[in-house]
Design an enzyme around this catalytic site. Structure first.
Site, mmCIF file in Angstrom:
data_model
loop_
_atom_site.group_PDB
_atom_site.id
_atom_site.type_symbol
_atom_site.label_atom_id
_atom_site.label_comp_id
_atom_site.label_asym_id
_atom_site.label_seq_id
_atom_site.Cartn_x
_atom_site.Cartn_y
_atom_site.Cartn_z
ATOM 1 N N GLY A 70 -24.886 -0.334 3.000
ATOM 2 C CA GLY A 70 -24.165 -1.572 2.760
ATOM 3 C C GLY A 70 -22.963 -1.351 1.846
ATOM 4 O O GLY A 70 -22.673 -0.220 1.434
ATOM 5 N N GLN A 100 0.836 -1.201 0.000
ATOM 6 C CA GLN A 100 0.000 0.000 0.000
ATOM 7 C C GLN A 100 0.876 1.259 0.000
ATOM 8 O O GLN A 100 1.671 1.455 0.913
ATOM 9 C CB GLN A 100 -0.893 -0.018 1.251
ATOM 10 C CG GLN A 100 -1.623 1.264 1.557
ATOM 11 C CD GLN A 100 -2.646 1.620 0.500
ATOM 12 O OE1 GLN A 100 -2.442 2.559 -0.249
ATOM 13 N NE2 GLN A 100 -3.725 0.855 0.451
ATOM 14 N N GLY A 115 -9.266 -2.034 -2.045
ATOM 15 C CA GLY A 115 -10.392 -1.724 -1.152
ATOM 16 C C GLY A 115 -10.012 -1.548 0.303
ATOM 17 O O GLY A 115 -10.807 -1.849 1.201
ATOM 18 N N GLU A 116 -8.805 -1.031 0.581
ATOM 19 C CA GLU A 116 -8.389 -0.905 1.986
ATOM 20 C C GLU A 116 -9.234 0.112 2.750
ATOM 21 O O GLU A 116 -9.482 -0.044 3.936
ATOM 22 C CB GLU A 116 -6.905 -0.547 2.092
ATOM 23 C CG GLU A 116 -6.438 -0.521 3.538
ATOM 24 C CD GLU A 116 -4.940 -0.681 3.722
ATOM 25 O OE1 GLU A 116 -4.444 -0.322 4.798
ATOM 26 O OE2 GLU A 116 -4.273 -1.170 2.791
ATOM 27 N N ARG A 117 -9.692 1.179 2.077
ATOM 28 C CA ARG A 117 -10.531 2.163 2.770
ATOM 29 C C ARG A 117 -11.844 1.522 3.213
ATOM 30 O O ARG A 117 -12.323 1.756 4.321
ATOM 31 C CB ARG A 117 -10.806 3.359 1.863
ATOM 32 C CG ARG A 117 -9.575 4.226 1.587
ATOM 33 C CD ARG A 117 -9.871 5.372 0.641
ATOM 34 N NE ARG A 117 -10.703 6.387 1.292
ATOM 35 C CZ ARG A 117 -11.986 6.595 1.032
ATOM 36 N NH1 ARG A 117 -12.630 5.844 0.141
ATOM 37 N NH2 ARG A 117 -12.648 7.544 1.660
ATOM 38 N N ARG A 118 -12.411 0.684 2.341
ATOM 39 C CA ARG A 118 -13.650 -0.030 2.722
ATOM 40 C C ARG A 118 -13.392 -0.984 3.878
ATOM 41 O O ARG A 118 -14.201 -1.114 4.796
ATOM 42 C CB ARG A 118 -14.192 -0.800 1.508
ATOM 43 C CG ARG A 118 -15.015 0.051 0.543
ATOM 44 C CD ARG A 118 -15.187 -0.649 -0.791
ATOM 45 N NE ARG A 118 -14.017 -0.466 -1.642
ATOM 46 C CZ ARG A 118 -13.687 -1.285 -2.630
ATOM 47 N NH1 ARG A 118 -14.413 -2.361 -2.888
ATOM 48 N NH2 ARG A 118 -12.628 -1.046 -3.362
ATOM 49 N N ARG A 173 -0.185 4.356 0.262
ATOM 50 C CA ARG A 173 -0.732 5.382 1.153
ATOM 51 C C ARG A 173 -0.301 5.086 2.583
ATOM 52 O O ARG A 173 -0.572 4.013 3.121
ATOM 53 C CB ARG A 173 -2.258 5.399 1.057
ATOM 54 C CG ARG A 173 -2.917 6.567 1.778
ATOM 55 C CD ARG A 173 -4.433 6.433 1.691
ATOM 56 N NE ARG A 173 -4.871 6.363 0.308
ATOM 57 C CZ ARG A 173 -5.043 7.416 -0.478
ATOM 58 N NH1 ARG A 173 -4.802 8.617 -0.017
ATOM 59 N NH2 ARG A 173 -5.450 7.266 -1.707
ATOM 60 N N GLU A 217 -4.253 1.744 -8.269
ATOM 61 C CA GLU A 217 -5.542 2.126 -7.672
ATOM 62 C C GLU A 217 -5.408 3.437 -6.910
ATOM 63 O O GLU A 217 -6.252 4.333 -7.014
ATOM 64 C CB GLU A 217 -6.043 1.028 -6.725
ATOM 65 C CG GLU A 217 -7.388 1.374 -6.100
ATOM 66 C CD GLU A 217 -7.751 0.461 -4.935
ATOM 67 O OE1 GLU A 217 -8.942 0.161 -4.792
ATOM 68 O OE2 GLU A 217 -6.852 0.074 -4.172
ATOM 69 N N ASN A 218 -4.341 3.581 -6.148
ATOM 70 C CA ASN A 218 -4.165 4.790 -5.343
ATOM 71 C C ASN A 218 -3.730 5.984 -6.179
ATOM 72 O O ASN A 218 -4.136 7.117 -5.903
ATOM 73 C CB ASN A 218 -3.157 4.526 -4.224
ATOM 74 C CG ASN A 218 -3.788 3.807 -3.053
ATOM 75 O OD1 ASN A 218 -4.462 4.416 -2.232
ATOM 76 N ND2 ASN A 218 -3.606 2.498 -2.983
#
Length: 289
Positions: A64, A43, A84-87, A45, A118-119
């Site tokens: 949801g 990651q 999807g780390e924020r999710r 970030r 993605e980031n």
């Protein structure tokens, strides 16, 4: 539709496995225990905005999860996040025991590439995180700066300028990461080739709250001392009144006190004026931190 990965680095059969548009794939969404999931080791970030994570958590709690996270199986029955780390962080705040996920088999190179791209597409990284992401992609795929810029849809100079930030000393890079100084401040510091000078000016930026123009002028003074001496010689000489030892002690005491207040976290703004008959010190204290 090609995957994000294949659009950047080719369209081999293996790379097509990296599609992130789940609507066009017939993949099963399964429930994975949240305790068995670890964040992406690649990651880019390093700082997550907790307020935005809280906001996302509230949205997920009401509506949801619209898009499952993507994970890969690793050792000991664990799963590592691919996207999807924020999710994931939001669902963790909600104390969910299981999360919806798509499981894919990817190697380290593929996982790192997806996380970086993605980031980068979110455009929320600090300049130093972006630079580190570019550097990793260059090394992972043996690309030139020009080739990487083309794949990212950016100018080569943009990529090159970001990568130059990695040449700065660690404390300065940390300062960019923590948003203590801007990218433009940092790029100005690159004009100084001496690391000690870069560190010295980095501290001055924070203490004196230089804007970019003021910093550039300060750097010009350091790099061109002869010009400054000539300018001083051209100025008309004015007689200054002698300053007593007591006055110097008083001034130093005030400056030290103001420095202690700044260290406490209050961002003072001070101005000193040396008038003919007196010193004038103006202190502005913000009402809010």
């Amino acid at each position: 539709m090609k995957s994000t990965f294949s659009r950047f680095f080719g369209n081999s059969e293996k790379e097509e496995l990296l599609e992130t548009d789940t609507a066009e794939r017939s993949e099963d969404v399964i429930k994975v225990p949240l305790a068995d999931i670890i964040p992406n080791r690649f990651q880019p970030r390093t700082i997550f905005d907790e307020e935005k994570i809280d906001e996302l958590a509230r949205t997920i709690n009401i509506h949801g999860v619209i898009q499952p996270i993507v994970v890969r199986p690793i050792e000991d029955g664990k799963y590592e996040i691919i996207a999807g780390e924020r999710r994931y962080r939001a669902m963790k705040k909600l104390k969910w025991s299981e999360v919806p996920a798509i499981v894919r088999d990817m190697d380290d190179k593929e996982t790192a590439s997806v996380a970086l791209i993605e980031n980068l597409q979110r455009e929320e990284l600090t300049a130093i995180e972006e630079a580190m992401a570019y550097d990793k992609l260059l090394k992972l795929h043996s690309l030139t700066q020009e080739a990487l810029a083309q794949r990212l849809g950016k100018g080569q100079s943009t990529v090159a300028n970001k990568l130059r930030l990695l040449k700065l000393p660690d404390p300065v890079r940390r300062g960019i990461l923590d948003r203590q100084i801007s990218e433009r401040h940092a790029r100005s510091l690159l004009a100084l080739k001496d690391e000690e000078l870069q560190l010295q000016l980095f501290e001055e930026i924070k203490e004196q709250e230089y804007n970019v123009k003021q910093l550039e002028e300060r750097i010009h003074q350091i790099l061109n001392p002869e010009e400054d001496e000539e300018e001083e010689e051209k100025k008309p000489k004015t007689k200054r009144k002698a300053v007593s030892k007591d006055v110097r002690i008083a001034l130093n005491t005030i400056r030290q006190s103001l420095s202690l207040v700044k260290q406490s976290g209050i961002h003072l703004k001070t101005e000193e004026e040396d008038e003919e008959d007196f010193y004038k010190i103006t202190v502005r204290i913000p009402k809010k931190k």
